[in-house]
Design a protein around this motif. Structure first.
Motif, short mmCIF file in Angstrom:
data_model
loop_
_atom_site.label_atom_id
_atom_site.label_comp_id
_atom_site.label_asym_id
_atom_site.label_seq_id
_atom_site.Cartn_x
_atom_site.Cartn_y
_atom_site.Cartn_z
N ASP A 194 0.83 -1.21 0.00
CA ASP A 194 0.00 0.00 0.00
C ASP A 194 0.86 1.26 0.00
OD1 ASP A 194 -2.30 -1.62 0.16
OD2 ASP A 194 -1.92 -1.88 2.30
N LEU A 195 1.95 1.18 0.77
CA LEU A 195 2.88 2.33 0.77
C LEU A 195 3.41 2.57 -0.64
CD1 LEU A 195 4.98 1.82 4.02
CD2 LEU A 195 3.18 3.50 3.58
N ILE A 196 3.81 1.45 -1.28
CA ILE A 196 4.37 1.59 -2.63
C ILE A 196 3.33 2.19 -3.58
CG2 ILE A 196 5.12 0.26 -4.65
CD1 ILE A 196 6.63 -1.53 -2.61
N TYR A 197 2.09 1.78 -3.40
CA TYR A 197 1.04 2.33 -4.27
C TYR A 197 0.99 3.86 -4.13
CZ TYR A 197 -3.53 3.91 -5.76
OH TYR A 197 -4.54 4.62 -6.36
N PHE A 198 0.91 4.34 -2.89
CA PHE A 198 0.77 5.79 -2.70
C PHE A 198 2.01 6.54 -3.18
CE2 PHE A 198 -2.52 4.54 0.46
CZ PHE A 198 -3.56 5.20 -0.15
N LEU A 199 3.18 5.96 -2.88
CA LEU A 199 4.40 6.63 -3.30
C LEU A 199 4.51 6.66 -4.82
CD1 LEU A 199 6.89 5.40 -0.56
CD2 LEU A 199 5.62 7.56 -0.70
N SER A 200 4.00 5.60 -5.48
CA SER A 200 4.06 5.61 -6.95
C SER A 200 3.15 6.69 -7.52
CB SER A 200 3.62 4.27 -7.56
OG SER A 200 3.94 3.22 -6.74
N VAL A 201 1.96 6.83 -6.92
CA VAL A 201 1.06 7.87 -7.41
C VAL A 201 1.72 9.24 -7.25
CG1 VAL A 201 -1.16 9.03 -7.09
CG2 VAL A 201 -1.03 6.54 -6.95
N VAL A 202 2.35 9.46 -6.09
CA VAL A 202 3.03 10.73 -5.85
C VAL A 202 4.12 10.94 -6.89
CG1 VAL A 202 4.58 11.95 -4.27
CG2 VAL A 202 2.56 10.79 -3.38
N PHE A 203 4.94 9.90 -7.09
CA PHE A 203 6.04 10.05 -8.04
C PHE A 203 5.52 10.34 -9.45
CE2 PHE A 203 8.86 8.24 -11.22
CZ PHE A 203 9.99 8.97 -10.97
N LEU A 204 4.52 9.57 -9.86
CA LEU A 204 3.97 9.77 -11.21
C LEU A 204 3.42 11.19 -11.38
CD1 LEU A 204 2.10 6.45 -12.09
CD2 LEU A 204 4.13 7.43 -13.17
N GLY A 205 2.67 11.64 -10.39
CA GLY A 205 2.09 12.99 -10.46
C GLY A 205 3.16 14.05 -10.58
N LEU A 206 4.20 13.95 -9.76
CA LEU A 206 5.25 14.97 -9.77
C LEU A 206 6.09 14.88 -11.04
CD1 LEU A 206 6.42 15.03 -6.04
CD2 LEU A 206 4.59 16.29 -7.17
N TYR A 207 6.33 13.65 -11.49
CA TYR A 207 7.13 13.50 -12.70
C TYR A 207 6.37 14.08 -13.90
CZ TYR A 207 10.07 11.44 -16.27
OH TYR A 207 10.89 11.28 -17.34
N ALA A 208 5.05 13.79 -13.95
CA ALA A 208 4.23 14.33 -15.04
C ALA A 208 4.25 15.86 -15.00
CB ALA A 208 2.81 13.81 -14.92
N THR A 209 4.21 16.43 -13.79
CA THR A 209 4.28 17.89 -13.66
C THR A 209 5.59 18.41 -14.24
OG1 THR A 209 3.07 17.62 -11.60
CG2 THR A 209 4.01 19.78 -12.03
N HIS A 210 6.67 17.70 -13.94
CA HIS A 210 7.98 18.09 -14.45
C HIS A 210 7.98 18.09 -15.97
CE1 HIS A 210 12.34 18.15 -15.00
NE2 HIS A 210 12.42 18.59 -13.75
N LEU A 211 7.38 17.04 -16.55
CA LEU A 211 7.32 16.95 -18.01
C LEU A 211 6.53 18.12 -18.59
CD1 LEU A 211 6.72 13.15 -18.69
CD2 LEU A 211 8.83 14.45 -18.91
N VAL A 212 5.43 18.46 -17.93
CA VAL A 212 4.61 19.58 -18.43
C VAL A 212 5.41 20.88 -18.38
CG1 VAL A 212 2.57 20.99 -17.97
CG2 VAL A 212 2.42 18.51 -17.82
N MET A 213 6.15 21.07 -17.27
CA MET A 213 6.95 22.31 -17.15
C MET A 213 7.99 22.40 -18.25
SD MET A 213 7.63 22.82 -13.12
CE MET A 213 8.25 24.51 -13.21
#
Lengths: 233, 312
Positions: A211-230
């Motif tokens: 479950d921890l990995i799930y939440f951390l993956s969502v966080v990572f994906l969200g932030l990485y996608a933000t980086h790509l958009v920037m």
């Protein structure tokens, strides 16, 4: 990372400079308090299970309100240009803004600690489960905030950013209650993607690495996608 | 100091900046001039590292914008158009934030904030919310923002747009003061601004550089004719025209009644080499008319600008 800390501090302070923050906190507390306590004495159980059951949907609606301004507002006002021409990296900006939003979610949850304290006076509360529940709630808020910051990076319109994030977060929250509609073959996947199921595990008191990995993956994906958009814009 | 090589910027299919080359030496004040939508802001945004060029390279000192964007951002202070600052912050709080981001702390930070408060005249507004400031004051806060790290290069996008005449003079004064020690690049569509503050002018139109030279050379090189306007009392159109046509060096004359009663206005065009003003005065003096006014219209950047940027 010093720059990220400065941006964090500024963004966190900004939340409390506007009345919107207080309105969001007030609405959140009023809703949780009312929904939880209106039936608390009927069930006559000294636990927070029904309080934490509310979390996924409630946070899915409230967190986007917190994250919507992070990028959209700066884009709209134009201060984004000032920010990007200062000697800071994209990573500093994303981390600073993101952590400010997560800290705000935590600050919003803080007053609800009065519930377990209150319950522990009138009944026998299992503090372990309660603490696990709070860890889960912060993780859930962190995951939604990552989705929210990504949505905010996409548009200069705060309303659009908010609604986009809300739709994604609500879908993640209620997905596992709609398994009925999905074909048999994808049930496992849908079950895994659902934020609600992972949160429910933690709220039961089982802090599992999956479950921890799930939440951390969502966080990572969200932030990485933000980086790509920037980088793209 | 700054070496720009063939930078190009596409927004989708639209080419906003088309292969611009530019070399700027330390200590120059360069005015980037062009009609609205010519690509001035886009060029400046690439220079400041707000977004990367679609093609080409920018080098500031020995740093390349692709490899060391942070190092370049350290060297440059930038004021975007209309100073988009954080509205909800207090001026002091904002400048303090920028100072910290720029790596200043303790004594150095206090000293710098004090110096900027004096330089940009911010003493009285330090405690005010940015949202409540007038445009001119915001612009000054923006200037303080740009100069926070005492940068070697200062880039200003339309620094005086939307200001009233007094504020314009103040801001120009500040820019000129800064320009004594720093490299300054400013963009504007106001020609007088360039004449008043810049040593060198670069005219951009449709994403291309159409002129690049120091301000005096440009105006001198293009001055092919002089225009003199006179107002005469008591003359009539026909006889004034005859009187003036006889002068040598006159290329063209327009004569018409002016707004005031009994006043005739004549516009005389002559070659740039000969000054015909004494002859005009003498011609009027021979008659019993009264010369109310004579002025030479400066054919300056205005005309050059129009000539270089007009639609074909």
């Amino acid at each position: 990372m010093r720059q990220a800390a400065l941006i964090f501090k500024k963004e966190f302070k900004d939340y409390f400079a506007s009345p919107i923050a207080y309105i969001v906190i007030a609405i959140f507390l009023a809703l949780t308090g009312w929904l939880f306590f209106s039936a608390f004495f009927i069930f006559d159980q000294a636990d927070l299970r029904r309080f934490f059951n509310l979390m996924p949907l409630l946070l899915a609606l409230v967190v986007p309100l917190i994250t919507m301004r992070l990028f959209s507002e700066e884009r709209n006002v134009g201060s984004y240009e000032l920010l990007l021409t200062l000697p800071v990296t994209f990573r500093d900006i994303i981390v600073g803004k993101y952590l400010a939003a997560v800290a705000f979610v935590a600050a919003m949850l803080l007053p609800t600690l009065s519930y377990p304290i209150f319950i522990s006076f009138i009944g026998d509360l299992d503090w372990g489960v309660a603490i696990a529940g709070y860890i889960g709630a912060v993780l859930l808020g962190a995951a939604y905030a990552a989705i929210g910051i990504f949505a905010s990076s996409l548009t200069r319109n705060q309303i659009i950013a908010c609604i986009t994030a809300m739709v994604v977060c609500v879908v993640l929250s209620i997905m596992d209650q709609m398994l009925f509609f999905f074909p048999q073959s994808v049930l496992d996947v849908v079950g895994y993607v659902s934020a609600n199921a992972h949160f429910a595990n933690i709220a039961k008191g089982i802090v599992d690495s999956r479950d921890l990995i799930y939440f951390l993956s969502v966080v990572f994906l969200g932030l990485y996608a933000t980086h790509l958009v920037m980088e793209e814009k | 100091m700054i070496h720009v090589e063939g930078i190009t910027k596409y927004y989708g299919n639209f080419c906003a900046v088309d292969h611009i080359n530019l070399d700027i030496q330390a200590g120059e004040i360069v005015g980037l001039l062009g009609p609205n939508g010519a690509g001035k802001t886009t060029t400046l945004r690439m220079l400041t590292g707000f977004f990367p060029p679609s093609a080409g390279n920018i080098q500031v000192k020995n740093y390349s914008i692709q490899q060391d964007p942070l190092a370049i951002k350290q060297l440059i202070g930038y004021l975007p158009e209309s100073a988009p600052l954080y509205k909800s912050m207090i001026v002091y709080e904002y400048l303090d934030y920028v100072a910290r981001i720029r790596g200043l702390s303790g004594e150095a930070k206090t000293g710098r904030l004090n110096a900027l408060a004096d330089m940009c005249g911010l003493r009285d507004i330090m405690h005010k919310t940015i949202d409540t400031l007038s445009k001119g004051l915001k612009q000054r806060v923006g200037l303080a923002h740009a100069m926070m790290s005492d940068p070697e290069i200062l880039i200003l996008d339309e620094p005086t747009s939307g200001l009233d005449p007094n504020q314009i003079v103040e801001i120009r004064e500040i820019i000129r003061k800064i320009g004594e020690q720093k490299t300054v690049i400013l963009s504007t569509h106001i020609l007088r601004e360039v004449e008043a503050t810049c040593g060198r002018v670069v005219i951009i139109n449709k994403g291309k550089i159409v002129a690049d030279s120091d301000t005096h050379t440009l105006t001198a090189g293009h001055n092919r004719e002089r225009r003199i306007q006179i107002d005469v009392l008591g003359a009539d159109v026909q006889s004034l025209r005859e009187q003036l046509e006889s002068l040598s060096g006159v290329k063209a004359i327009q004569v018409a009644a002016a707004e005031e009663p009994h006043v005739i206005r004549a516009c005389i065009v002559s070659g740039a080499e000969a000054d015909i003003r004494p002859a005009v005065y003498a011609a009027v003096k021979q008659t019993n008319w009264i010369l109310l006014e004579m002025r030479q219209e400066a054919e300056t950047l205005e005309a050059i600008f129009r000539e270089l940027t007009k639609e074909n």
